[in-house]
Design an enzyme around this catalytic site. Structure first.
Site, PDB file in Angstrom:
ATOM      1  N   GLU A 119       9.850   9.138  -3.752  1.00 47.25           N
ATOM      2  CA  GLU A 119      10.136   8.128  -2.724  1.00 47.25           C
ATOM      3  C   GLU A 119      10.885   6.738  -3.790  1.00 47.25           C
ATOM      4  O   GLU A 119      10.710   6.724  -4.977  1.00 47.25           O
ATOM      5  CB  GLU A 119       9.146   7.683  -2.029  1.00 47.25           C
ATOM      6  CG  GLU A 119       7.920   7.396  -2.743  1.00 47.25           C
ATOM      7  CD  GLU A 119       7.832   6.131  -3.850  1.00 47.25           C
ATOM      8  OE1 GLU A 119       8.219   5.202  -3.299  1.00 47.25           O
ATOM      9  OE2 GLU A 119       7.193   6.545  -4.711  1.00 47.25           O
ATOM     10  N   GLU A 124       8.558   6.786  -7.526  1.00 49.47           N
ATOM     11  CA  GLU A 124       9.560   7.676  -7.365  1.00 49.47           C
ATOM     12  C   GLU A 124       9.356   9.238  -7.445  1.00 49.47           C
ATOM     13  O   GLU A 124      10.274   9.825  -7.422  1.00 49.47           O
ATOM     14  CB  GLU A 124      10.599   7.350  -8.790  1.00 49.47           C
ATOM     15  CG  GLU A 124      11.071   5.955  -9.156  1.00 49.47           C
ATOM     16  CD  GLU A 124      11.845   5.650 -10.262  1.00 49.47           C
ATOM     17  OE1 GLU A 124      12.080   6.690 -10.862  1.00 49.47           O
ATOM     18  OE2 GLU A 124      12.228   4.687 -10.305  1.00 49.47           O
TER      19      GLU A 124
END
Lengths: 338, 338
Positions: free
Chosen positions: A163, A306
């Site tokens: 993300e 991430e």
């Protein structure tokens, strides 16, 4: 999950040429993969896809993070260019990054590197109104399911969650507090780097939001809509989609853990398809992993998100399958089991 | 180790597109690799060779392990056949296993898969006499140096330590106690699986040995000879050889940590070339890593040895170099550092 394959794998672990239990967590993960695949030994999970979902958060108006929201777009473009940590680690691990805009606020030039599935231009400020409508929350989940479908159709036999979204640890701590029942202060951390004063503000903002919405854990979509985020919805959908395709899903950090709480609340049987990539410096991870009954493979003190923690765990997950498939048994090696 | 490259790498970590410090231990390892290579970014360490050294231990006569000594040969042949855990994990990680007999007791058919460098047919019982002569200890070290030379000449740019030897956690705990100054009971564990009664016996055996030999940490070869093992000597040499070639050495578990204590006692500057692969269930690892000033990359509850913990850490070590080489800086990505 096949109980027959689980039991076959448990038996096989005990007969491989090693003291019983001496491969620790790797043994448990191998058994889980066998259950998911419905066969022992399980295939080595190849074709890894990291589903990175990007979104923005209205709660940034409350000063919960030192990073300006524009950084979400900048980092999205950095990922398109292959320069973010998740890109670098994915190249190392042989994983593919699949980037989806599920709710970024800012504008940027259209790119083949980003799947445009924008549900909204960021969420609303969860401390003063619901972050999303129920319909938006459901659409975010659908975006994640579609991404899982696409990844699996493309050959992925393992999915990893990732993300990008400035402010998304705030929504994650709120979700974890609701689903685990833990105090806000015990599941809220410094995210990508706030000081003590800002941490206290973050806790207060989440507490205010929970008091305002009184979210009910028995209504997971309602919880997601009131205090969650678009990327959390999409990751929950990505997990649901992976499990539906009988593919293991490796979780990254606190945002993934929060999203997994949503997915498991919607469909408890999803739990058996989850593998925890990274343990937390974010305290919410610890609480969520307890709720999800998972032990993390990697603990390097990462607090980047991430998908980095999930990608670092991938070789271990693959190794755990290979152990069941390729190690000799005591009988093969002519050794009496100790 | 180049202090210029260390400082350049430290500076570069702070400018990569991530919150400062958010890649945790991976950042520290990357900086260490830059120092070792003398350049920033450091090259990704490829051509990994796992030096597996096998030996036997006279102290097995004292009942310190439930496994018969013949298992050393059986497992050696299992490794030749590629069926041991270290083989499986090395295939996964793209590492080559280099197997050396530095002191196995039993006989077995000669094989291209084993480098025959037998210094003795096992050590003597360290609880009643010195495990080795000083000359044997030195020859064991030389075997390890030669193996490192050969691996590096073959293109290895990272070395990993491995071992096989029934009874070798006993000698390792003895070495760690001497070099760290910690109590025997605080650095002695269950090895590949002894019960509480056998653990107490193991502690008593080591305490007796240390009382008998009164080894002096200022004479590392003397310590190795009196209470060490042939594979510990070889691993110490392997570490010295790697450092001499400016190649990082990834340590496995308690046997590697004990051997590293010997190497560092012989040449303190070796410390900067070490990377800790696996944290311990064996308590000696914790104490030794503190002495060596290292944090372990992997903590999966492994207690198998062979090199498994080092091999599982390899992708992380490679990732840490790649991060420095391939991540965008804030300037590249047009982001103001947070």
């Amino acid at each position: 999950v096949s109980s027959e394959a689980l039991s076959e794998a448990t038996h096989r672990q005990a007969n491989l040429t090693k003291p019983a239990g001496s491969l620790g967590l790797l043994e448990k993960v191998g058994i889980r993969l066998a259950g998911i695949a419905g066969q022992c030994p399980p295939p080595v999970p190849e074709g890894a896809v990291v589903g990175v979902f990007a979104g923005d958060h209205g709660v940034c108006a409350q000063g919960v993070t030192p990073w300006p929201q524009e950084v979400t777009v900048s980092m999205l473009l950095n990922m398109v260019a292959g320069g973010a940590a998740v890109n670098v680690l994915s190249r190392q691990a042989g994983a593919k990054v699949m980037l989806t805009d599920v709710g970024v606020l800012g504008d940027y030039p259209a790119s083949d590197g980003v799947r445009d599935r924008k549900v909204a231009r960021g969420t609303r400020d969860l401390s003063v109104e619901p972050a999303m409508t129920r319909d938006e929350a459901l659409r975010a989940i659908a975006v994640g399911i579609e991404a899982a479908d696409e990844a699996v159709a493309g050959g992925a036999r393992v999915l990893l969650t990732g993300e990008m979204g400035i402010g998304n640890t705030t929504a994650s701590s709120a979700l974890i507090s609701v689903f685990t029942g833990a105090d806000v202060s015990s599941v809220t951390g410094r995210g990508a780097g706030v000081d003590s004063e800002a941490l206290a503000r973050k806790v207060a903002v989440i507490e205010r939001a929970l008091a305002l919405h009184a979210p009910d854990a028995a209504d997971p979509v309602g919880v997601l809509a009131s205090v969650g985020g678009l990327e959390q919805g999409a990751i929950a959908g990505f997990i649901l989609g992976g499990a539906a395709h009988k593919v293991p899903v490796i979780l990254d950090g606190v945002i993934a853990c929060a999203s997994a709480c949503v997915a498991v609340a919607l469909a408890p049987e999803v739990r058996g398809y989850l593998i925890a990539g990274h343990a937390g410096t974010e305290p919410g991870i610890t609480e969520a992993l307890r709720h999800l009954e998972l032990d993390a493979l990697v603990d390097l003190g990462l607090r980047l998100g991430e998908g980095t923690g999930a990608v670092l765990a991938l070789p271990m997950v693959q190794a755990s399958a290979r152990i069941l498939g390729e190690m000799a048994t005591f009988e093969d090696a002519g050794i009496a089991a100790g």
